[in-house]
Design an enzyme around this catalytic site. Sequence first.
Site, PDB file in Angstrom:
ATOM      1  N   GLU A 107      -3.465 -31.442  -3.745  1.00  0.00           N
ATOM      2  CA  GLU A 107      -3.686 -30.495  -4.834  1.00  0.00           C
ATOM      3  C   GLU A 107      -3.232 -29.090  -4.426  1.00  0.00           C
ATOM      4  OE1 GLU A 107      -6.789 -29.949  -8.552  1.00  0.00           O
ATOM      5  OE2 GLU A 107      -7.554 -30.833  -6.699  1.00  0.00           O
ATOM      6  N   TYR A 138      -2.493 -37.997  -3.407  1.00  0.00           N
ATOM      7  CA  TYR A 138      -3.482 -37.427  -4.320  1.00  0.00           C
ATOM      8  C   TYR A 138      -3.613 -38.402  -5.479  1.00  0.00           C
ATOM      9  CZ  TYR A 138      -5.695 -34.102  -7.545  1.00  0.00           C
ATOM     10  OH  TYR A 138      -6.551 -33.483  -8.431  1.00  0.00           O
ATOM     11  N   ASP A 188      -7.149 -37.604  -1.167  1.00  0.00           N
ATOM     12  CA  ASP A 188      -8.212 -37.616  -2.178  1.00  0.00           C
ATOM     13  C   ASP A 188      -7.990 -38.852  -3.040  1.00  0.00           C
ATOM     14  OD1 ASP A 188      -9.933 -37.267  -4.276  1.00  0.00           O
ATOM     15  OD2 ASP A 188      -9.130 -35.332  -4.915  1.00  0.00           O
ATOM     16  N   ASN A 242     -10.161 -40.005  -5.148  1.00  0.00           N
ATOM     17  CA  ASN A 242     -10.886 -39.851  -6.413  1.00  0.00           C
ATOM     18  C   ASN A 242     -11.713 -41.095  -6.742  1.00  0.00           C
ATOM     19  OD1 ASN A 242     -10.892 -37.363  -7.950  1.00  0.00           O
ATOM     20  ND2 ASN A 242      -8.659 -37.486  -7.939  1.00  0.00           N
ATOM     21  N   ASP A 275     -13.462 -26.996  -3.309  1.00  0.00           N
ATOM     22  CA  ASP A 275     -14.580 -27.850  -3.712  1.00  0.00           C
ATOM     23  C   ASP A 275     -14.621 -29.137  -2.894  1.00  0.00           C
ATOM     24  OD1 ASP A 275     -12.229 -28.646  -4.968  1.00  0.00           O
ATOM     25  OD2 ASP A 275     -13.160 -29.113  -6.888  1.00  0.00           O
ATOM     26  N   HIS A 276     -13.563 -29.390  -2.111  1.00  0.00           N
ATOM     27  CA  HIS A 276     -13.543 -30.469  -1.117  1.00  0.00           C
ATOM     28  C   HIS A 276     -13.662 -29.851   0.270  1.00  0.00           C
ATOM     29  CE1 HIS A 276     -11.695 -33.784  -3.691  1.00  0.00           C
ATOM     30  NE2 HIS A 276     -11.513 -32.712  -4.448  1.00  0.00           N
TER      31      HIS A 276
END
Length: 255
Positions: free
Chosen positions: A35, A107, A147, A149, A243-244
Site C-alpha cells: 500500500e 497486497y 497484507d 487481508n 494502521d498496520h
Amino acid sequence: MRIYSWNVNGIRALYNKGEFFKLFEEEPEIVCIQETKAQAEQLSEELLNINGYSSFFESADKKGYSGVAVYSKKKPLMVKKFDIERFDSEGRYIELEYEDFILINCYFPNSQEKGKRLDYKIDFCDEILNYLEERKKSGKAVIITGDYNIAHKPIDLARPKDNEENPGYLPEEREWMTKFIEAGYVDSFRKFYPEEVKYTWWSYRTRAREKNIGWRIDYFCINKESEGILIDSGIRNDVFGSDHCPIYIDISVNN
C-alpha cells in the site's frame, strides 16, 4: 537474514510522520512494503535511494492507490510483476528471485463491504496459489509475504463472532486460507507461536490500537519443504506510523 514486511498505508504519509526509516536503522537485508499509494516517479530521491538498498516498485495505474515495493541489500537475480493485467493494474504483486529463495510480496485485495470484491479477491488468491505451485518446482524456498487481508482463525482477531460477516473474515476467505495452508504452506508466526495472541492491524476509526482490538492479517508464509530455513518470525507492534505494524522472519541462507 532478516526480512521485514509492512503495509505502510501510504509511503509518503509515513515519511512525513518521520516513521519510514526506523526499520532501516536496524539494517535488515530486505524490506517489503504494501500500500505505497504512489508511483516511483512521485517519490523523492531520499525514498528511492536509501543507502545500501536497491528499490523496486510495482504501482497501480490509479494514483494514490495500492502498490507494492521491495528494498533489498542483496542484488536479486530477477524482478518481475505477476503478468496478469487485472492484478498488475492495481500494483498488487512483485517477485524477486535470489540464489537461495524466491520472495513474493503481495497486497491482497480487500473483499469490501457485503463482499463487493470477494470474487476478485478469491480469483487473486487462486491465481497466486496456482503460480506458487509452479515456482516450487524451482527447488528454491518460496516465501510469500504481505497484507493478505484475511484473519484465518478466531485467535487471529479480537472479536471473531462480531466479524463473521465482515470483509477479511468471510467464510470464503477463511476457507481459502485453510486450502492454502493444506496445500503445503507454513504460516511462519504460527509455527513458532501457535497460541500467541498478537495482531498486525487496528482500525483507525475506533482507537482500536489503544485498546488492542486488532486483526492478524499480515503474514510470512513459506512452502513446507523449505520451512527448515526459518529461524524466527515476529510481529513488531512497537512500531507505529501506519494502521498496520511490521512483521518479520529470520532465515538461514547463504549470504
